[in-house]
Design a protein around this motif. Structure first.
Motif, PDB file in Angstrom:
ATOM      1  N   SER A 205     -18.066 -19.866  -3.265  1.00  0.00           N
ATOM      2  CA  SER A 205     -18.864 -18.837  -2.754  1.00  0.00           C
ATOM      3  C   SER A 205     -18.489 -17.628  -3.293  1.00  0.00           C
ATOM      4  O   SER A 205     -18.907 -16.493  -3.079  1.00  0.00           O
ATOM      5  CB  SER A 205     -18.448 -18.899  -1.235  1.00  0.00           C
ATOM      6  N   GLU A 206     -17.445 -17.622  -4.109  1.00  0.00           N
ATOM      7  CA  GLU A 206     -16.641 -16.357  -4.633  1.00  0.00           C
ATOM      8  C   GLU A 206     -17.341 -16.011  -6.313  1.00  0.00           C
ATOM      9  O   GLU A 206     -17.347 -14.968  -6.531  1.00  0.00           O
ATOM     10  CB  GLU A 206     -15.320 -16.339  -4.881  1.00  0.00           C
ATOM     11  N   LEU A 207     -17.837 -17.154  -6.848  1.00  0.00           N
ATOM     12  CA  LEU A 207     -18.300 -16.843  -7.954  1.00  0.00           C
ATOM     13  C   LEU A 207     -19.485 -15.891  -8.209  1.00  0.00           C
ATOM     14  O   LEU A 207     -19.585 -14.901  -8.918  1.00  0.00           O
ATOM     15  CB  LEU A 207     -18.569 -18.164  -8.873  1.00  0.00           C
ATOM     16  N   PRO A 208     -20.297 -15.919  -7.084  1.00  0.00           N
ATOM     17  CA  PRO A 208     -21.854 -14.820  -7.457  1.00  0.00           C
ATOM     18  C   PRO A 208     -21.210 -13.706  -7.372  1.00  0.00           C
ATOM     19  O   PRO A 208     -21.969 -12.777  -7.455  1.00  0.00           O
ATOM     20  CB  PRO A 208     -22.350 -15.511  -6.185  1.00  0.00           C
ATOM     21  N   ARG A 209     -20.053 -13.495  -6.704  1.00  0.00           N
ATOM     22  CA  ARG A 209     -19.734 -12.031  -6.397  1.00  0.00           C
ATOM     23  C   ARG A 209     -18.671 -11.550  -7.846  1.00  0.00           C
ATOM     24  O   ARG A 209     -18.428 -10.227  -7.614  1.00  0.00           O
ATOM     25  CB  ARG A 209     -18.697 -11.790  -5.250  1.00  0.00           C
ATOM     26  N   VAL A 210     -18.398 -12.370  -8.843  1.00  0.00           N
ATOM     27  CA  VAL A 210     -17.840 -11.776  -9.748  1.00  0.00           C
ATOM     28  C   VAL A 210     -18.831 -11.137 -11.005  1.00  0.00           C
ATOM     29  O   VAL A 210     -19.839 -11.673 -11.029  1.00  0.00           O
ATOM     30  CB  VAL A 210     -17.218 -12.959 -10.695  1.00  0.00           C
ATOM     31  N   THR A 211     -18.381  -9.853 -11.003  1.00  0.00           N
ATOM     32  CA  THR A 211     -19.226  -8.998 -11.722  1.00  0.00           C
ATOM     33  C   THR A 211     -19.061  -8.838 -13.401  1.00  0.00           C
ATOM     34  O   THR A 211     -17.941  -9.470 -13.890  1.00  0.00           O
ATOM     35  CB  THR A 211     -19.348  -7.498 -11.220  1.00  0.00           C
ATOM     36  N   LEU A 212     -19.856  -8.326 -13.974  1.00  0.00           N
ATOM     37  CA  LEU A 212     -19.712  -7.977 -15.354  1.00  0.00           C
ATOM     38  C   LEU A 212     -18.631  -6.911 -15.465  1.00  0.00           C
ATOM     39  O   LEU A 212     -17.637  -7.013 -16.448  1.00  0.00           O
ATOM     40  CB  LEU A 212     -21.008  -7.411 -16.114  1.00  0.00           C
ATOM     41  N   LYS A 213     -18.514  -5.933 -14.842  1.00  0.00           N
ATOM     42  CA  LYS A 213     -17.388  -4.940 -14.682  1.00  0.00           C
ATOM     43  C   LYS A 213     -15.934  -5.750 -14.488  1.00  0.00           C
ATOM     44  O   LYS A 213     -15.083  -5.251 -15.064  1.00  0.00           O
ATOM     45  CB  LYS A 213     -17.578  -3.947 -13.494  1.00  0.00           C
ATOM     46  N   ALA A 214     -15.947  -6.595 -13.519  1.00  0.00           N
ATOM     47  CA  ALA A 214     -14.773  -7.343 -13.399  1.00  0.00           C
ATOM     48  C   ALA A 214     -14.126  -7.896 -14.508  1.00  0.00           C
ATOM     49  O   ALA A 214     -12.994  -8.059 -14.794  1.00  0.00           O
ATOM     50  CB  ALA A 214     -14.964  -8.305 -12.093  1.00  0.00           C
ATOM     51  N   ILE A 215     -15.198  -8.746 -15.269  1.00  0.00           N
ATOM     52  CA  ILE A 215     -14.693  -9.276 -16.503  1.00  0.00           C
ATOM     53  C   ILE A 215     -14.228  -8.248 -17.585  1.00  0.00           C
ATOM     54  O   ILE A 215     -13.279  -8.493 -18.327  1.00  0.00           O
ATOM     55  CB  ILE A 215     -16.147 -10.255 -17.012  1.00  0.00           C
ATOM     56  N   ASP A 216     -15.091  -7.271 -17.727  1.00  0.00           N
ATOM     57  CA  ASP A 216     -14.694  -6.054 -18.623  1.00  0.00           C
ATOM     58  C   ASP A 216     -13.332  -5.554 -18.209  1.00  0.00           C
ATOM     59  O   ASP A 216     -12.542  -5.449 -19.094  1.00  0.00           O
ATOM     60  CB  ASP A 216     -15.699  -4.916 -18.637  1.00  0.00           C
ATOM     61  N   ASP A 217     -13.044  -5.292 -17.084  1.00  0.00           N
ATOM     62  CA  ASP A 217     -11.794  -4.758 -16.751  1.00  0.00           C
ATOM     63  C   ASP A 217     -10.454  -5.604 -16.877  1.00  0.00           C
ATOM     64  O   ASP A 217      -9.340  -5.237 -17.346  1.00  0.00           O
ATOM     65  CB  ASP A 217     -11.689  -4.466 -15.117  1.00  0.00           C
ATOM     66  N   ALA A 218     -10.882  -7.251 -16.623  1.00  0.00           N
ATOM     67  CA  ALA A 218      -9.893  -7.972 -17.133  1.00  0.00           C
ATOM     68  C   ALA A 218      -9.481  -8.279 -18.437  1.00  0.00           C
ATOM     69  O   ALA A 218      -8.126  -8.202 -18.954  1.00  0.00           O
ATOM     70  CB  ALA A 218     -10.289  -9.296 -16.750  1.00  0.00           C
ATOM     71  N   MET A 219     -10.661  -7.914 -19.478  1.00  0.00           N
ATOM     72  CA  MET A 219     -10.250  -7.636 -20.817  1.00  0.00           C
ATOM     73  C   MET A 219      -9.558  -6.521 -21.418  1.00  0.00           C
ATOM     74  O   MET A 219      -9.004  -6.667 -22.232  1.00  0.00           O
ATOM     75  CB  MET A 219     -11.738  -7.758 -21.646  1.00  0.00           C
ATOM     76  N   PHE A 221      -7.169  -5.396 -20.344  1.00  0.00           N
ATOM     77  CA  PHE A 221      -5.750  -5.775 -20.022  1.00  0.00           C
ATOM     78  C   PHE A 221      -5.114  -6.383 -21.451  1.00  0.00           C
ATOM     79  O   PHE A 221      -3.889  -6.314 -21.685  1.00  0.00           O
ATOM     80  CB  PHE A 221      -5.345  -6.839 -19.209  1.00  0.00           C
ATOM     81  N   GLN A 222      -5.972  -6.720 -22.228  1.00  0.00           N
ATOM     82  CA  GLN A 222      -5.640  -6.988 -23.745  1.00  0.00           C
ATOM     83  C   GLN A 222      -5.101  -5.899 -24.491  1.00  0.00           C
ATOM     84  O   GLN A 222      -4.434  -5.808 -25.725  1.00  0.00           O
ATOM     85  CB  GLN A 222      -6.765  -7.646 -24.464  1.00  0.00           C
ATOM     86  N   CYS A 240      -4.920 -12.687 -18.142  1.00  0.00           N
ATOM     87  CA  CYS A 240      -5.577 -11.381 -17.882  1.00  0.00           C
ATOM     88  C   CYS A 240      -5.567 -11.383 -16.231  1.00  0.00           C
ATOM     89  O   CYS A 240      -6.293 -12.360 -15.817  1.00  0.00           O
ATOM     90  CB  CYS A 240      -6.776 -10.962 -18.497  1.00  0.00           C
ATOM     91  N   PRO A 241      -5.137 -10.536 -15.426  1.00  0.00           N
ATOM     92  CA  PRO A 241      -5.484 -10.475 -13.893  1.00  0.00           C
ATOM     93  C   PRO A 241      -7.072 -10.097 -13.722  1.00  0.00           C
ATOM     94  O   PRO A 241      -7.608  -9.182 -14.321  1.00  0.00           O
ATOM     95  CB  PRO A 241      -4.604  -9.249 -13.660  1.00  0.00           C
ATOM     96  N   LEU A 242      -7.632 -10.979 -12.961  1.00  0.00           N
ATOM     97  CA  LEU A 242      -9.030 -10.589 -12.737  1.00  0.00           C
ATOM     98  C   LEU A 242      -9.136 -10.522 -11.167  1.00  0.00           C
ATOM     99  O   LEU A 242      -8.765 -11.036 -10.341  1.00  0.00           O
ATOM    100  CB  LEU A 242      -9.780 -11.886 -13.071  1.00  0.00           C
ATOM    101  N   TYR A 243      -9.894  -9.323 -10.766  1.00  0.00           N
ATOM    102  CA  TYR A 243     -10.314  -8.887  -9.373  1.00  0.00           C
ATOM    103  C   TYR A 243     -11.182 -10.028  -8.705  1.00  0.00           C
ATOM    104  O   TYR A 243     -12.262 -10.056  -9.318  1.00  0.00           O
ATOM    105  CB  TYR A 243     -10.528  -7.518  -9.071  1.00  0.00           C
ATOM    106  N   THR A 259      -6.559 -12.990  -9.566  1.00  0.00           N
ATOM    107  CA  THR A 259      -6.404 -14.339 -10.101  1.00  0.00           C
ATOM    108  C   THR A 259      -5.903 -14.180 -11.737  1.00  0.00           C
ATOM    109  O   THR A 259      -6.065 -13.034 -12.329  1.00  0.00           O
ATOM    110  CB  THR A 259      -7.481 -15.321 -10.136  1.00  0.00           C
ATOM    111  N   LEU A 260      -5.466 -15.222 -12.249  1.00  0.00           N
ATOM    112  CA  LEU A 260      -5.026 -15.180 -13.507  1.00  0.00           C
ATOM    113  C   LEU A 260      -5.945 -15.901 -14.605  1.00  0.00           C
ATOM    114  O   LEU A 260      -6.087 -17.239 -14.157  1.00  0.00           O
ATOM    115  CB  LEU A 260      -3.685 -15.673 -13.747  1.00  0.00           C
ATOM    116  N   VAL A 261      -6.470 -15.256 -15.378  1.00  0.00           N
ATOM    117  CA  VAL A 261      -7.420 -16.088 -16.469  1.00  0.00           C
ATOM    118  C   VAL A 261      -7.361 -15.893 -17.942  1.00  0.00           C
ATOM    119  O   VAL A 261      -6.686 -15.024 -18.216  1.00  0.00           O
ATOM    120  CB  VAL A 261      -8.989 -15.265 -16.231  1.00  0.00           C
ATOM    121  N   SER A 262      -7.047 -17.179 -18.418  1.00  0.00           N
ATOM    122  CA  SER A 262      -6.750 -17.334 -19.777  1.00  0.00           C
ATOM    123  C   SER A 262      -7.626 -16.562 -20.642  1.00  0.00           C
ATOM    124  O   SER A 262      -8.798 -16.230 -20.520  1.00  0.00           O
ATOM    125  CB  SER A 262      -6.963 -18.543 -20.313  1.00  0.00           C
ATOM    126  N   ARG A 263      -7.062 -15.748 -21.604  1.00  0.00           N
ATOM    127  CA  ARG A 263      -7.552 -14.680 -22.638  1.00  0.00           C
ATOM    128  C   ARG A 263      -8.740 -15.502 -23.220  1.00  0.00           C
ATOM    129  O   ARG A 263      -9.841 -15.005 -23.466  1.00  0.00           O
ATOM    130  CB  ARG A 263      -6.514 -14.358 -23.738  1.00  0.00           C
TER     131      ARG A 263
END
Length: 415
Positions: A205-219, A221-222, A240-243, A259-263
């Motif tokens: 139920s959470e995956l559809p709410r993950v946005t392009l911005k959330a991925i970009d913000d996590a990146m 962190f690099q 990287c921390p992901l909202y 959450t923590l996602v691998s680079r």
């Protein structure tokens, strides 16, 4: 039986015949109103007033979510059906049997569920929880100056009436299972999605709410460099921390967490985002904050149901090829993430540190919830690891998985 639950649903009365009726001049009907409430109907389509009133009150006070109202409504409706078939309640109207029923009748109902309908103890306990909330919060509880609807003793003064369910071992998706799921599809966007669900430990139920911005913000962190003790060269973090707009918040609200996602997983997703296929479909969205990180074959948004269908489809393919030995559900990917965090040596100083990380990244309110993953003692697990062998890190496993399974999205690909 039918259960309906809505929260803030708009009802349009612009075409209602009552708007043109002169008899309604003193209290005219508005063109549109928002309604929050629930209704449970029996097989004859008659409203069950006690159940419906309780669920509506809980929804309006934001005590339960819309889905919980539906679940409670079904559980209470099933109980009412059973009671109405008992001789002592046949003269009761609709759901009024709840005003008279005693503990022994409820216990006999639970025995019927276990022995005749062969329901699990866990399912029976769920029915028991719904009934206990109904009695404690509504039937045996007065509101303002009004007395409680039920005058008979509360059958739940001593707690649950059903046997405690057995604790089952958590069945998780292993890294090998994940690899076979990924290899069962020839779509890189689906492969990205499956690896991300495992690596991020998110619910369907959470995956559809993950946005392009959330991925970009996590990146981003690099861009942060870290210097470890005894090391002169700065390095980038492997995670990287992901909202996440988490599910299971109170009354249908989100429960934000990191959450923590691998680079390696994020880099794989960014290559998918750079493909002509993703760029073509993302134009329909207004901005990165409104653009889903993952789009389906038609370029639309995934739903929890379509995610379940995807995992079911890939599981069946892998099962038919004898690559896995059981079907895998989306939640088993989340379990797999928990075990991957517990065994990785690069997060935390000890097992307790990693267990707390599991609690925070999965969004558990209590550490005790995360302890379901520790039914095999950690010292026993350590003995199962070959002496001298180096345990791979979660980040390293995701990098290896990406390298082994990544497909190139060509310019002409339409899915």
């Amino acid at each position: 039986m039918k259960v309906i639950a809505v929260r803030g649903k708009a009802l349009d009365f612009s075409e209602s015949p009552t708007r043109g009726d002169d008899s309604y001049e003193e209290s005219p009907v508005q063109e549109a109103v928002k309604v929050t409430g629930a209704a449970v109907f029996d097989d004859d389509e008659r409203l069950m007033p006690l159940i419906s009133g309780y669920l509506s009150q809980e929804l309006q006070n934001a005590q339960i979510s819309q889905q919980t109202a539906i679940t409670y409504g079904r559980n209470l409706g099933y109980t009412c059906e059973y009671l109405m078939n008992r001789r002592e309640f046949r003269d009761c109207e609709r759901d009024s049997a709840f005003l008279e029923v005693r503990a022994h009748a409820i216990e006999e109902y639970f025995a019927h569920l276990r022995e005749v309908e062969e329901l699990s103890k866990k399912t029976v306990r769920n029915r028991d929880s719904s009934l206990m909330a109904f009695f404690n919060d509504s039937l045996c509880q007065g509101v303002d100056d009004l007395p409680a609807p039920r005058t008979a003793p509360n059958p739940y003064t001593g707690g649950y009436l059903s046997p405690r369910p057995n604790k089952n071992l958590v069945v998780a998706c292993s890294l090998n299972d994940l690899r076979e799921l990924i290899l069962a599809t020839q779509s890189e966007r689906e492969r990205c999605l499956l690896q991300f669900m495992f690596d991020a430990g998110i619910r369907r139920s959470e995956l559809p709410r993950v946005t392009l911005k959330a991925i970009d913000d996590a990146m981003c962190f690099q861009d942060v460099l870290f210097i470890s003790p005894g090391v002169s060269e700065p390095v980038s973090a492997d995670y990287c921390p992901l909202y996440i707009d988490g599910s299971k918040g109170p009354a249908d609200s989100f429960k934000p967490r990191q959450t923590l996602v691998s680079r390696a997983t994020l880099l794989r997703i960014k290559k998918y985002h750079a493909s002509p296929l993703y760029k073509m479909h993302k134009r329909q969205f207004s901005g990165a904050e409104n653009t889903p990180a993952f789009l389906n074959a038609e370029g639309g948004e995934y739903t929890p149901r379509s995610i379940s269908k995807l995992v079911e489809r890939t599981s069946r393919r892998a099962l038919n090829r004898l690559k896995i030995d059981r079907m895998i559900s989306p939640h088993k990917l989340r379990h797999g993430n928990a075990y991957a965090l517990l065994r990785t040596p690069d997060i935390g100083n000890d097992h307790l540190d990693r267990l707390v990380t599991v609690q925070k990244t999965l969004g558990h309110s209590k550490l005790s919830t995360s302890e379901i993953y520790t039914q095999i003692p950690y010292d026993l697990y350590q003995k199962l690891v070959r002496p001298g062998a180096e345990t791979k890190t979660k980040a390293g496993e995701m990098a290896e998985l990406s390298q082994q399974t990544r497909l190139t999205i060509r310019a002409g690909d339409m899915k």
